[in-house]
Design a protein around this motif. Structure first.
Motif, PDB file in Angstrom:
ATOM      1  N   THR A  22       0.831  -1.206   0.000  1.00 25.01           N
ATOM      2  CA  THR A  22       0.000   0.000   0.000  1.00 25.01           C
ATOM      3  C   THR A  22       0.865   1.255   0.000  1.00 25.01           C
ATOM      4  OG1 THR A  22      -0.087   0.017   2.399  1.00 25.01           O
ATOM      5  CG2 THR A  22      -1.851  -1.147   1.263  1.00 25.01           C
ATOM      6  N   LEU A  23       0.294   2.341  -0.372  1.00 24.24           N
ATOM      7  CA  LEU A  23       0.873   3.684  -0.391  1.00 24.24           C
ATOM      8  C   LEU A  23       1.917   3.904  -1.478  1.00 24.24           C
ATOM      9  CD1 LEU A  23       1.230   4.459   3.430  1.00 24.24           C
ATOM     10  CD2 LEU A  23      -0.655   5.043   1.912  1.00 24.24           C
ATOM     11  N   GLY A  36       2.182  -1.709  15.721  1.00 21.14           N
ATOM     12  CA  GLY A  36       3.632  -1.603  15.801  1.00 21.14           C
ATOM     13  C   GLY A  36       4.288  -0.962  14.598  1.00 21.14           C
ATOM     14  N   GLN A  37       3.717   0.117  14.068  1.00 20.71           N
ATOM     15  CA  GLN A  37       4.313   0.742  12.888  1.00 20.71           C
ATOM     16  C   GLN A  37       5.727   1.242  13.142  1.00 20.71           C
ATOM     17  OE1 GLN A  37       1.729   3.507  10.873  1.00 20.71           O
ATOM     18  NE2 GLN A  37       0.314   1.882  10.316  1.00 20.71           N
ATOM     19  N   GLU A  38       5.950   1.897  14.275  1.00 22.24           N
ATOM     20  CA  GLU A  38       7.307   2.391  14.555  1.00 22.24           C
ATOM     21  C   GLU A  38       8.273   1.246  14.821  1.00 22.24           C
ATOM     22  OE1 GLU A  38       7.364   5.538  17.454  1.00 22.24           O
ATOM     23  OE2 GLU A  38       6.709   6.995  15.951  1.00 22.24           O
ATOM     24  N   SER A  39       7.831   0.220  15.551  1.00 17.92           N
ATOM     25  CA  SER A  39       8.733  -0.903  15.815  1.00 17.92           C
ATOM     26  C   SER A  39       9.022  -1.678  14.526  1.00 17.92           C
ATOM     27  CB  SER A  39       8.180  -1.826  16.904  1.00 17.92           C
ATOM     28  OG  SER A  39       6.963  -2.408  16.510  1.00 17.92           O
ATOM     29  N   GLY A  46       8.334   7.167   8.613  1.00 19.55           N
ATOM     30  CA  GLY A  46       7.810   7.050   7.259  1.00 19.55           C
ATOM     31  C   GLY A  46       6.296   7.004   7.267  1.00 19.55           C
ATOM     32  N   ALA A  47       5.705   7.131   6.097  1.00 20.29           N
ATOM     33  CA  ALA A  47       4.254   7.091   5.960  1.00 20.29           C
ATOM     34  C   ALA A  47       3.738   5.728   6.398  1.00 20.29           C
ATOM     35  CB  ALA A  47       3.861   7.367   4.512  1.00 20.29           C
ATOM     36  N   GLY A  48       2.458   5.693   6.742  1.00 13.54           N
ATOM     37  CA  GLY A  48       1.870   4.432   7.155  1.00 13.54           C
ATOM     38  C   GLY A  48       0.369   4.444   6.974  1.00 13.54           C
ATOM     39  N   THR A  49      -0.207   3.260   6.979  1.00 18.11           N
ATOM     40  CA  THR A  49      -1.648   3.112   6.877  1.00 18.11           C
ATOM     41  C   THR A  49      -2.104   2.001   7.811  1.00 18.11           C
ATOM     42  OG1 THR A  49      -3.513   2.842   5.356  1.00 18.11           O
ATOM     43  CG2 THR A  49      -1.577   1.479   4.934  1.00 18.11           C
ATOM     44  N   PHE A  50      -3.364   2.084   8.202  1.00 15.77           N
ATOM     45  CA  PHE A  50      -3.986   1.014   8.982  1.00 15.77           C
ATOM     46  C   PHE A  50      -4.912   0.248   8.049  1.00 15.77           C
ATOM     47  CE2 PHE A  50      -3.327   4.216  12.459  1.00 15.77           C
ATOM     48  CZ  PHE A  50      -2.304   3.525  13.073  1.00 15.77           C
ATOM     49  N   ALA A  51      -4.732  -1.050   7.973  1.00 16.32           N
ATOM     50  CA  ALA A  51      -5.508  -1.883   7.062  1.00 16.32           C
ATOM     51  C   ALA A  51      -6.775  -2.435   7.695  1.00 16.32           C
ATOM     52  CB  ALA A  51      -4.639  -3.038   6.562  1.00 16.32           C
ATOM     53  N   GLY A  52      -6.943  -2.317   9.006  1.00 12.34           N
ATOM     54  CA  GLY A  52      -8.078  -2.912   9.692  1.00 12.34           C
ATOM     55  C   GLY A  52      -7.763  -4.349  10.069  1.00 12.34           C
ATOM     56  N   PHE A  96       7.816   2.881   4.221  1.00  9.64           N
ATOM     57  CA  PHE A  96       6.453   3.157   4.629  1.00  9.64           C
ATOM     58  C   PHE A  96       5.839   1.828   5.032  1.00  9.64           C
ATOM     59  CE2 PHE A  96       6.807   3.004   0.038  1.00  9.64           C
ATOM     60  CZ  PHE A  96       5.818   2.111  -0.373  1.00  9.64           C
ATOM     61  N   VAL A  97       4.876   1.875   5.937  1.00 10.20           N
ATOM     62  CA  VAL A  97       4.382   0.644   6.552  1.00 10.20           C
ATOM     63  C   VAL A  97       2.860   0.599   6.563  1.00 10.20           C
ATOM     64  CG1 VAL A  97       6.408   0.415   8.047  1.00 10.20           C
ATOM     65  CG2 VAL A  97       4.426   1.667   8.870  1.00 10.20           C
ATOM     66  N   GLY A  98       2.347  -0.591   6.768  1.00  8.69           N
ATOM     67  CA  GLY A  98       0.922  -0.804   6.975  1.00  8.69           C
ATOM     68  C   GLY A  98       0.757  -1.798   8.111  1.00  8.69           C
TER      69      GLY A  98
END
Length: 164
Positions: free
Chosen positions: A11-12, A82-85, A126-132, A73-75
């Motif tokens: 994603t992103l 845990g996006q930062e970790s 970095g950018a990130g998103t939550f997928a649910g 970037f993370v999801g």
């Protein structure tokens, strides 16, 4: 000589590419081959790897990425995902490849990252998103904006390097 930028994704990625292009650069999308079959990927709401992108394989042992620049970037499933970790743990992989990490930081996105009006992924890493929980949520407008700004910032940083 302008830097050639590759985006390895889920994603992103399109928003990151849009930001790089808005800053005057170009980028190509690449994907790491999946180890799961399409049936399992479908249940996880993850698109198949069978797309028009180039798949990357066995770069570590070739030293193919040493000295190149990387952002991330993370999801994740939710706010406790845990996006930062994940970003911190990814630094180990970047180090093994010899990549030079360029963080998003707060220089161009401080106001956006400080907003608390809605749930939004991403951080200075970095950018990130939550997928649910079931993986079905798509990136929000704010998450896409953050990824686009990261693309611009990343290109701004690497375009200063003399690649000749």
């Amino acid at each position: 000589m302008a830097p050639k930028i590759a985006i390895v994704f889920y994603t992103l990625a399109e928003a990151e590419k849009k930001g790089i292009e808005a800053a005057g650069g170009t980028a190509d999308l690449y994907q790491i081959p999946e180890t799961l079959n399409d049936e399992i990927l479908g249940k996880m709401y993850i698109p198949s790897t069978r797309r028009s992108t180039v798949l990357l394989t066995r770069l570590l042992h070739q030293g193919a990425l040493w000295g190149k620049y990387a952002g991330l970037f993370v999801g994740s499933g939710g706010q406790g995902g845990g996006q930062e970790s994940t970003a911190i743990a990814t630094l180990s992989t970047l180090t093994h490849h010899g990549l030079i990490y360029v963080p998003l930081g707060f220089k161009t996105t401080s106001a956006l990252q400080s907003e608390i009006n809605e749930v939004r992924g991403g951080s200075a890493w970095g950018a990130g998103t939550f997928a649910g929980a079931d993986g079905s949520r798509q990136p929000s407008a704010k998450e896409i904006e953050l990824a686009t700004e990261q693309g611009k910032a990343f290109y701004g940083a690497v375009s200063k390097v003399n690649f000749a």
